[in-house]
Design a protein around this motif. Structure first.
Motif, PDB file in Angstrom:
ATOM      1  N   SER A  25       0.814  -1.211   0.000  1.00 52.70           N
ATOM      2  CA  SER A  25       0.000   0.000   0.000  1.00 52.70           C
ATOM      3  C   SER A  25       0.851   1.265   0.000  1.00 52.70           C
ATOM      4  CB  SER A  25      -0.930  -0.003   1.221  1.00 52.70           C
ATOM      5  OG  SER A  25      -1.662   1.204   1.311  1.00 52.70           O
ATOM      6  N   ARG A  26       1.930   1.261   0.760  1.00 51.06           N
ATOM      7  CA  ARG A  26       2.798   2.443   0.836  1.00 51.06           C
ATOM      8  C   ARG A  26       3.415   2.784  -0.513  1.00 51.06           C
ATOM      9  NH1 ARG A  26       4.715  -0.553   5.600  1.00 51.06           N
ATOM     10  NH2 ARG A  26       3.578   0.235   7.427  1.00 51.06           N
ATOM     11  N   LEU A  27       3.482   1.802  -1.391  1.00 56.19           N
ATOM     12  CA  LEU A  27       4.112   1.999  -2.694  1.00 56.19           C
ATOM     13  C   LEU A  27       3.101   2.297  -3.797  1.00 56.19           C
ATOM     14  CD1 LEU A  27       6.646  -0.981  -2.472  1.00 56.19           C
ATOM     15  CD2 LEU A  27       7.169   1.455  -2.193  1.00 56.19           C
ATOM     16  N   VAL A  28       1.811   2.239  -3.474  1.00 58.87           N
ATOM     17  CA  VAL A  28       0.768   2.477  -4.484  1.00 58.87           C
ATOM     18  C   VAL A  28      -0.265   3.470  -3.955  1.00 58.87           C
ATOM     19  CG1 VAL A  28       1.050   0.313  -5.749  1.00 58.87           C
ATOM     20  CG2 VAL A  28      -0.463   0.367  -3.766  1.00 58.87           C
ATOM     21  N   GLY A  29       0.226   4.605  -3.497  1.00 55.03           N
ATOM     22  CA  GLY A  29      -0.681   5.691  -3.136  1.00 55.03           C
ATOM     23  C   GLY A  29      -1.553   5.436  -1.939  1.00 55.03           C
ATOM     24  N   ASP A  30      -1.096   4.570  -1.023  1.00 54.50           N
ATOM     25  CA  ASP A  30      -1.863   4.261   0.196  1.00 54.50           C
ATOM     26  C   ASP A  30      -3.237   3.672  -0.115  1.00 54.50           C
ATOM     27  OD1 ASP A  30       0.217   5.181   1.751  1.00 54.50           O
ATOM     28  OD2 ASP A  30      -0.622   7.200   1.971  1.00 54.50           O
ATOM     29  N   ARG A  31      -3.323   2.923  -1.221  1.00 54.07           N
ATOM     30  CA  ARG A  31      -4.578   2.231  -1.525  1.00 54.07           C
ATOM     31  C   ARG A  31      -4.921   1.261  -0.399  1.00 54.07           C
ATOM     32  NH1 ARG A  31      -7.204   5.091  -5.103  1.00 54.07           N
ATOM     33  NH2 ARG A  31      -6.151   6.510  -3.670  1.00 54.07           N
ATOM     34  N   GLU A  32      -6.214   1.026  -0.211  1.00 51.04           N
ATOM     35  CA  GLU A  32      -6.674   0.091   0.812  1.00 51.04           C
ATOM     36  C   GLU A  32      -6.697  -1.336   0.255  1.00 51.04           C
ATOM     37  OE1 GLU A  32      -9.411   2.803   3.733  1.00 51.04           O
ATOM     38  OE2 GLU A  32     -10.427   1.742   2.109  1.00 51.04           O
ATOM     39  N   MET A  33      -6.724  -2.284   1.161  1.00 55.63           N
ATOM     40  CA  MET A  33      -6.756  -3.693   0.763  1.00 55.63           C
ATOM     41  C   MET A  33      -7.988  -4.375   1.336  1.00 55.63           C
ATOM     42  SD  MET A  33      -3.872  -5.224   3.407  1.00 55.63           S
ATOM     43  CE  MET A  33      -3.092  -3.623   3.721  1.00 55.63           C
ATOM     44  N   VAL A  34      -8.366  -5.472   0.709  1.00 57.13           N
ATOM     45  CA  VAL A  34      -9.310  -6.425   1.295  1.00 57.13           C
ATOM     46  C   VAL A  34      -8.568  -7.753   1.392  1.00 57.13           C
ATOM     47  CG1 VAL A  34     -11.402  -5.271   0.483  1.00 57.13           C
ATOM     48  CG2 VAL A  34     -10.307  -6.986  -0.970  1.00 57.13           C
ATOM     49  N   ILE A  35      -8.825  -8.492   2.465  1.00 58.02           N
ATOM     50  CA  ILE A  35      -8.112  -9.740   2.721  1.00 58.02           C
ATOM     51  C   ILE A  35      -9.105 -10.891   2.706  1.00 58.02           C
ATOM     52  CG2 ILE A  35      -6.682 -11.027   4.354  1.00 58.02           C
ATOM     53  CD1 ILE A  35      -5.687  -8.348   5.441  1.00 58.02           C
ATOM     54  N   ASP A  36      -8.778 -11.922   1.951  1.00 63.38           N
ATOM     55  CA  ASP A  36      -9.612 -13.129   1.899  1.00 63.38           C
ATOM     56  C   ASP A  36      -9.274 -14.015   3.104  1.00 63.38           C
ATOM     57  OD1 ASP A  36     -11.116 -15.341   1.303  1.00 63.38           O
ATOM     58  OD2 ASP A  36     -10.184 -15.744  -0.640  1.00 63.38           O
ATOM     59  N   THR A  37     -10.262 -14.223   3.969  1.00 64.70           N
ATOM     60  CA  THR A  37     -10.077 -15.055   5.165  1.00 64.70           C
ATOM     61  C   THR A  37     -10.884 -16.345   5.074  1.00 64.70           C
ATOM     62  OG1 THR A  37     -11.889 -13.927   6.338  1.00 64.70           O
ATOM     63  CG2 THR A  37      -9.671 -13.022   6.607  1.00 64.70           C
ATOM     64  N   SER A  38     -11.299 -16.727   3.868  1.00 59.03           N
ATOM     65  CA  SER A  38     -12.235 -17.844   3.727  1.00 59.03           C
ATOM     66  C   SER A  38     -11.659 -19.185   4.154  1.00 59.03           C
ATOM     67  CB  SER A  38     -12.716 -17.941   2.268  1.00 59.03           C
ATOM     68  OG  SER A  38     -11.635 -18.196   1.393  1.00 59.03           O
ATOM     69  N   ARG A  39     -10.335 -19.310   4.204  1.00 63.53           N
ATOM     70  CA  ARG A  39      -9.750 -20.607   4.547  1.00 63.53           C
ATOM     71  C   ARG A  39      -8.412 -20.479   5.260  1.00 63.53           C
ATOM     72  NH1 ARG A  39      -9.951 -23.249  -0.969  1.00 63.53           N
ATOM     73  NH2 ARG A  39     -11.962 -22.231  -0.836  1.00 63.53           N
ATOM     74  N   ASN A  40      -8.233 -19.392   6.014  1.00 62.39           N
ATOM     75  CA  ASN A  40      -6.952 -19.185   6.696  1.00 62.39           C
ATOM     76  C   ASN A  40      -7.063 -19.292   8.216  1.00 62.39           C
ATOM     77  OD1 ASN A  40      -8.146 -16.750   7.424  1.00 62.39           O
ATOM     78  ND2 ASN A  40      -6.434 -15.473   6.773  1.00 62.39           N
ATOM     79  N   GLY A  41      -8.010 -20.096   8.692  1.00 61.63           N
ATOM     80  CA  GLY A  41      -8.201 -20.253  10.131  1.00 61.63           C
ATOM     81  C   GLY A  41      -7.112 -21.069  10.802  1.00 61.63           C
ATOM     82  N   LEU A  42      -6.382 -21.867  10.036  1.00 61.01           N
ATOM     83  CA  LEU A  42      -5.266 -22.660  10.551  1.00 61.01           C
ATOM     84  C   LEU A  42      -3.980 -22.194   9.872  1.00 61.01           C
ATOM     85  CD1 LEU A  42      -6.798 -26.271  10.544  1.00 61.01           C
ATOM     86  CD2 LEU A  42      -6.678 -24.656  12.453  1.00 61.01           C
ATOM     87  N   PRO A  43      -2.818 -22.531  10.430  1.00 61.40           N
ATOM     88  CA  PRO A  43      -1.564 -22.121   9.792  1.00 61.40           C
ATOM     89  C   PRO A  43      -1.475 -22.617   8.352  1.00 61.40           C
ATOM     90  CG  PRO A  43      -1.141 -22.898  12.015  1.00 61.40           C
ATOM     91  CD  PRO A  43      -2.586 -23.201  11.729  1.00 61.40           C
ATOM     92  N   ALA A  44      -0.870 -21.790   7.497  1.00 62.90           N
ATOM     93  CA  ALA A  44      -0.701 -22.161   6.090  1.00 62.90           C
ATOM     94  C   ALA A  44       0.216 -23.363   5.967  1.00 62.90           C
ATOM     95  CB  ALA A  44      -0.132 -20.980   5.302  1.00 62.90           C
ATOM     96  N   PRO A  45      -0.025 -24.229   4.995  1.00 65.20           N
ATOM     97  CA  PRO A  45       0.866 -25.378   4.799  1.00 65.20           C
ATOM     98  C   PRO A  45       2.276 -24.898   4.472  1.00 65.20           C
ATOM     99  CG  PRO A  45      -0.593 -25.093   2.913  1.00 65.20           C
ATOM    100  CD  PRO A  45      -1.083 -24.161   3.979  1.00 65.20           C
ATOM    101  N   PRO A  46       3.292 -25.567   4.985  1.00 63.97           N
ATOM    102  CA  PRO A  46       4.668 -25.087   4.793  1.00 63.97           C
ATOM    103  C   PRO A  46       5.132 -25.084   3.346  1.00 63.97           C
ATOM    104  CG  PRO A  46       4.634 -27.297   5.764  1.00 63.97           C
ATOM    105  CD  PRO A  46       3.226 -26.794   5.792  1.00 63.97           C
ATOM    106  N   ASP A  47       4.532 -25.925   2.519  1.00 61.68           N
ATOM    107  CA  ASP A  47       4.978 -25.999   1.121  1.00 61.68           C
ATOM    108  C   ASP A  47       4.182 -25.083   0.198  1.00 61.68           C
ATOM    109  OD1 ASP A  47       2.606 -27.326   1.287  1.00 61.68           O
ATOM    110  OD2 ASP A  47       3.286 -29.170   0.334  1.00 61.68           O
TER     111      ASP A  47
END
Length: 326
Positions: free
Chosen positions: A223-245
């Motif tokens: 965001s700091r590099l693109v005019g402080d644009r806002e983001m949306v984050i997809d949380t649909s399947r990140n309730g557990l740690p991401a797989p290491p691979d």
């Protein structure tokens, strides 16, 4: 560079846009479509249809939660009218995902997309006509910017599409990939080439399992590099740690992440969303599982059962669900 930046700032003040400047570029003003908005619950989502067809109340945690509607080609436009009508009736904000760029998955397993740039431009024109005056948040082309096959032609096509959608009154979030794919500087440069100056912001972690905290830290750097644009984050399947691979296909185990909210309380995060429809397959990892994009009740059950924030009763109901699960 200094004179360009001063000119940009002066133009923004005189025009009353106050959209910000970065690298001498003028950014459109943020309209903050998610502020105070009610997110649309799609009663025709894959999970809702399967629940209703099979009297499967254990799917409620997914089916009764707002999630995005994917447009992967002209056929998906035919069922859009009732969704938009429901959004207007409920005064809710619909979120759609446009996923039809030519060479969509760089000839990978989720391949397809429009035949060429002209076909894609026509598809976008059809989409704008179907959306009409229903103001919509648009997640534009997951993976397209971060992909290996990103080039000038793709960047120009995305920039034209962003401008077309924004001019029609919609709120564009160009997809930026996820926090373990490319560095912020590289993604920011690609986003600038792809029209981020006219977009409301960018999306992070679509269909992926990186944590919200990691996604946020990475997104802030972008965001700091693109005019402080806002983001949306997809949380649909990140309730557990991401797989290491970092496997892209169906991961085990995985759980539903935090439910969607338009008040996430995180710097420059407009919303947490379920962009990828929970329960839809990402493709088999060498196992007998559904192809990418096909709803899998077995995967939905796993997501609910492992969701750390859900009440125990909801998790247990899903875990105890029996056939049919295919």
């Amino acid at each position: 560079m200094r004179s360009a930046l001063l000119a940009c700032t002066l133009a923004a003040v005189l025009l009353g846009t106050l959209g910000g400047c970065a690298g001498g570029e003028e950014y459109a003003p943020l309209r903050h479509p998610f502020r105070g908005a009610t997110l649309l619950v799609d009663t025709d989502s894959p999970a809702a249809r399967w629940r209703d067809d099979h009297d499967a109340a254990w799917l409620d945690p997914i089916a009764d939660t707002p999630q995005a509607r994917w447009l992967t080609g002209p056929d998906d436009l035919t069922d859009l009218a009732p969704v938009l009508a429901t959004a207007r009736r409920r005064k809710a904000l619909p979120v759609v995902v446009i996923y039809h760029i030519p060479n969509r998955d760089c000839a990978g397993p989720s391949g397809g997309g429009a035949a060429d740039g002209d076909a894609y431009t026509e598809f976008i024109a059809q989409t704008v006509r179907r959306l009409g005056d229903t103001r919509t948040a648009v997640i534009l082309e997951p993976d397209a910017v971060a992909a290996e096959c990103f080039d000038d032609a793709r960047a120009d096509l995305l920039a034209d599409t962003t401008r077309t959608l924004a001019d029609a009154g919609h709120h564009v979030y160009l997809d930026a990939g996820h926090s373990r794919w490319r560095g912020p500087k590289e993604i920011a440069e690609r986003l600038r080439r792809s029209g981020i100056t006219r977009a409301e912001g960018f999306s992070v972690n679509v269909s992926n399992r990186q944590s919200t905290a990691d996604s946020h830290r990475w997104g802030l750097a972008v965001s700091r590099l693109v005019g402080d644009r806002e983001m949306v984050i997809d949380t649909s399947r990140n309730g557990l740690p991401a797989p290491p691979d970092d496997q892209w296909c169906n991961s085990t185990p995985e759980g539903l992440g935090a439910p969607p909210t338009t008040d996430p309380g995180l710097e420059r995060v407009a919303a947490l969303l379920w962009i990828k429809s929970p329960g839809e397959s990402d493709g088999p990892c060498g196992r007998a599982e559904p192809a990418a994009g096909v709803f899998s009740p077995a995967r939905a059950r796993a997501l609910i059962s492992a969701a750390p924030w859900l009440p125990a009763a909801a998790r247990q109901a899903a875990a105890g669900a029996r056939a049919p699960l295919s």
